[in-house]
Design an enzyme around this catalytic site. Structure first.
Site, short mmCIF file in Angstrom:
data_model
loop_
_atom_site.label_atom_id
_atom_site.label_comp_id
_atom_site.label_asym_id
_atom_site.label_seq_id
_atom_site.Cartn_x
_atom_site.Cartn_y
_atom_site.Cartn_z
N GLY A 151 3.35 0.29 8.44
CA GLY A 151 4.39 -0.65 8.04
C GLY A 151 5.18 -1.11 9.24
N SER A 152 6.41 -1.51 9.00
CA SER A 152 7.25 -2.09 10.05
C SER A 152 7.71 -1.00 11.03
CB SER A 152 8.47 -2.73 9.40
OG SER A 152 9.13 -1.76 8.60
N GLU A 171 1.34 3.52 12.16
CA GLU A 171 0.68 2.22 12.42
C GLU A 171 1.72 1.16 12.13
OE1 GLU A 171 -2.20 2.03 13.64
OE2 GLU A 171 -3.22 3.89 13.16
N CYS A 176 -0.83 -7.35 11.02
CA CYS A 176 -0.18 -6.63 12.13
C CYS A 176 -0.68 -7.16 13.46
CB CYS A 176 -0.46 -5.13 12.02
SG CYS A 176 -2.19 -4.74 11.84
P1 NAD Z 1 7.39 -1.93 5.28
O1 NAD Z 1 7.78 -1.17 6.50
O2 NAD Z 1 8.44 -2.68 4.56
O3 NAD Z 1 6.74 -0.92 4.20
C1 NAD Z 1 5.56 -0.20 4.48
C2 NAD Z 1 5.47 1.02 3.57
O4 NAD Z 1 6.44 1.97 3.99
C3 NAD Z 1 5.78 0.73 2.10
O5 NAD Z 1 4.90 1.49 1.31
C4 NAD Z 1 7.22 1.19 1.95
O6 NAD Z 1 7.56 1.56 0.63
C5 NAD Z 1 7.23 2.39 2.88
N1 NAD Z 1 8.53 2.76 3.42
C6 NAD Z 1 9.50 1.95 3.88
N2 NAD Z 1 10.52 2.68 4.37
C7 NAD Z 1 10.19 3.98 4.22
C8 NAD Z 1 10.84 5.21 4.53
N3 NAD Z 1 12.04 5.25 5.09
N4 NAD Z 1 10.19 6.37 4.24
C9 NAD Z 1 8.97 6.36 3.68
N5 NAD Z 1 8.31 5.22 3.35
C10 NAD Z 1 8.92 4.04 3.63
O7 NAD Z 1 6.19 -2.89 5.71
P2 NAD Z 1 5.48 -4.08 4.89
O8 NAD Z 1 6.41 -5.24 4.81
O9 NAD Z 1 4.87 -3.55 3.65
O10 NAD Z 1 4.25 -4.42 5.87
C11 NAD Z 1 4.35 -5.24 6.98
C12 NAD Z 1 4.52 -4.46 8.26
O11 NAD Z 1 3.46 -3.52 8.42
C13 NAD Z 1 4.46 -5.34 9.48
O12 NAD Z 1 5.45 -4.92 10.40
C14 NAD Z 1 3.05 -5.10 10.02
O13 NAD Z 1 2.91 -5.39 11.40
C15 NAD Z 1 2.86 -3.65 9.71
N6 NAD Z 1 1.44 -3.28 9.64
C16 NAD Z 1 0.91 -2.53 10.67
C17 NAD Z 1 -0.45 -2.19 10.67
C18 NAD Z 1 -1.04 -1.39 11.80
O14 NAD Z 1 -2.19 -0.95 11.67
N7 NAD Z 1 -0.35 -1.19 12.91
C19 NAD Z 1 -1.26 -2.60 9.60
C20 NAD Z 1 -0.68 -3.34 8.56
C21 NAD Z 1 0.68 -3.67 8.60
#
Ligand code: NAD
Length: 513
Positions: free
Chosen positions: A243-244, A265, A299
């Site tokens: 995620g982010s 990631e 990403c």
């Molecule tokens: P996000 O960070 O909003 O959420 C990702 C996941 O994390 C969700 O399931 C969310 O519920 C969970 N989450 C959020 N805060 C948390 C916490 N404090 N504790 C535990 N879980 C938590 O991201 P998004 O908007 O769903 O996805 C987009 C982001 O993901 C972009 O920044 C993108 O670059 C990144 N991404 C990275 C990769 C990689 O391989 N590096 C792949 C796909 C997406």
């Protein structure tokens, strides 16, 4: 532009897809978590959420499964993943369609995501016979020393909306052959595809037979609190969270506090350099795909472009034309290249970044909302190309939307320095036919990203190589190469087959029997 939003209600199609994939109705109806399609903004259903006690129970089930599964020989564990790959092949069309509906990807990208799942299953099946340890030269006579790799335990998987199914498979295919069980917390924006994948896994498990215990893969649903409950559970020795960077900053310290492992990631503020010798036809196609594909919600999306002064004026007008002409619309319609943003918040974030760019002296081409009358609850945008005077302001962080900032450069070292001067650099590329420049870019003092490509854009990583991560957390963590080691624990074994007990040099420790 593709503007056909007259399809029948998506909720009806989703119901029949989920029925066909074997998802029980009570898993996806009657709950509190709204599942929507970004294609129309329509609510598809309300999914039951998992509370804290439910997460604890899920981890308990997975732990029990792990205790049995770790004793199954690794190549036999590979057979379960082979069967999962067969289920995915058989249901590729339905699952790919569901990905398109729930995440808004164009049809070929929805199918492509399922293909990545199939590919990692194939990879993991081979891997199940290659979990090698070393035999190490020992200083002691009549001894043998070796390393052994053992299953780790329950692997927690937290995934992002933009790869709603592939991320799970990159983790779970490896985790399962390594002898672990998995608990998956999908994005709260894509709960339905997760249930579909879980149903396919259960089909594979039923075909495998009793040696694959219930609880090997469990899904928990909900937002960040559910993710946090998984992150904080002491029975989960590894959490792989995608995620982010904001999410990574929250999750990393919590795992470190209890000495658990993390695979993070995270975001990508990825860049490419277009050198004087670049093949501009190739550059144009590569940039269009890398910057506008998946509506900038990958990403590895290309977000920053450094173009040499000598080719800038030849490339820019062609790029502006390509941006203005791209087919934006319903991702289920053939011919569409750019689908919707995931939601209103994503659109607002994009507008904020464009305002900041204008304030910093940027010249913005595109970026406006389209199809608002035909789809008032969905967020379609014209991808934005922004000519920036220097690298500054919104260029320095990832905005998860189709914005490509372009900056002129004159000197190769200056371009590499600008390229490396941001935090969230995940993937990178250079377009050049100059061998020295190409090699310099991938050398130790070149790109500092986990992915560094030559004459191919930064997106579209293959599962055979390790990818992902984030340069601040150390690149290249997931999928291929030796990523499997993160899902296992290493033991060093020393075996004495002699009749004496050599102690460390100079140590005498004689005891009378
Ligand atoms: P996000 O960070 O909003 O959420 C990702 C996941 O994390 C969700 O399931 C969310 O519920 C969970 N989450 C959020 N805060 C948390 C916490 N404090 N504790 C535990 N879980 C938590 O991201 P998004 O908007 O769903 O996805 C987009 C982001 O993901 C972009 O920044 C993108 O670059 C990144 N991404 C990275 C990769 C990689 O391989 N590096 C792949 C796909 C997406």
């Amino acid at each position: 532009m593709t503007t056909d939003f007259t399809a029948p209600r998506l909720a009806d199609e989703v119901a029949s897809l989920l029925d066909g994939l074997g998802v029980a109705r009570d898993a996806w109806t009657g709950g509190t978590l709204p599942a929507r399609s970004p294609i129309s903004g329509e609510e598809l259903s309300r999914v039951p959420e998992t509370d804290a006690a439910g997460v604890a129970a899920a981890v308990g089930r997975a732990h029990d499964a792990f205790v049995a599964w770790r004793r199954v020989p690794a190549p036999q564990r590979g057979e379960l993943v082979r069967l999962l790959g067969e289920e995915l092949r058989a249901h590729k069309a339905a699952l790919g369609r569901l990905v398109s509906i729930e995440a808004g990807k164009i049809a070929s990208e929805g199918l492509g995501e399922v293909q990545e799942m199939i590919d990692i299953c194939d990879f993991a099946v081979g891997l199940s016979r290659q979990l090698y340890g070393l035999t190490i030269a020992t200083e002691r006579a009549d001894h043998r020393m070796m390393e052994t790799w053992h299953p780790l335990g329950v692997v927690g998987i937290v995934s992002a909306f933009n790869f709603p199914v592939a991320v799970w498979s990159w983790n779970s295919a490896l985790a399962l052959v390594c002898g672990n069980a998995c608990v998956w917390k999908p994005s709260e924006k894509t709960p339905l595809t997760a249930l579909a994948v879980q149903a396919l896994f259960e089909r594979a498990r039923a075909r495998y037979g009793a040696a694959a215990p219930a609880g090997l893969s469990v899904v928990v649903q909900g937002g960040r609190e559910v993710g946090q409950a998984l992150v904080d559970d002491a029975r989960v020795p590894l959490v792989s969270a995608t995620g982010s960077t904001a999410m990574g900053r929250a999750v990393g310290p919590r795992l470190a506090a209890r000495f658990a492992r993390a695979i993070l990631e995270l975001g990508g503020n990825n860049a490419a350099i277009v050198a004087p010798s670049a093949d501009l036809d190739l550059v144009l196609r590569a940039i269009a795909f890398a910057a506008m594909g998946t509506a900038g919600q990958r990403c590895t999306t290309l977000r920053r472009l450094f173009v040499h002064d000598s080719v800038y004026d030849a490339l820019l007008p062609r790029l502006v034309r390509a941006y203005a002409g791209v087919a934006i619309g319903d991702p289920l319609q053939p011919g569409t290249l750019v689908g919707p943003l995931i939601d209103r918040a994503a659109w607002q974030g994009m507008q904020r970044a464009l305002d900041e760019a204008r304030a910093a002296g940027g010249r913005v081409h595109g970026g406006e909302r389209v199809h608002a009358a035909a789809a008032p609850d969905a967020y379609y945008v014209q991808p934005a190309l922004v000519e920036m005077p220097t690298q500054c302001g919104p260029m320095l962080h990832e905005t998860f939307a189709p914005i490509l900032y372009v900056v002129r450069y004159r000197d190769f070292d200056e371009a590499v320095a600008m390229h490396n001067a941001v935090g969230a650099g995940l993937s990178s590329s250079i377009f050049t036919t100059d061998l020295r420049e190409a090699e310099r870019f991938i050398a130790a003092d070149g790109s500092d990203c986990g992915i560094a490509n030559v004459n191919i854009g930064p997106s579209g990583a293959e599962i055979g190589g390790a990818f992902g991560g984030e340069k601040e957390t150390g690149g290249g963590r997931e999928a291929g190469s030796d990523s499997w080691k993160a899902y296992m624990r290493r033991a060093t074994n020393t075996i004495n087959y002699g009749r004496t007990l050599p102690l460390a040099q100079g140590v005498k420790f004689d005891v009378d029997a």
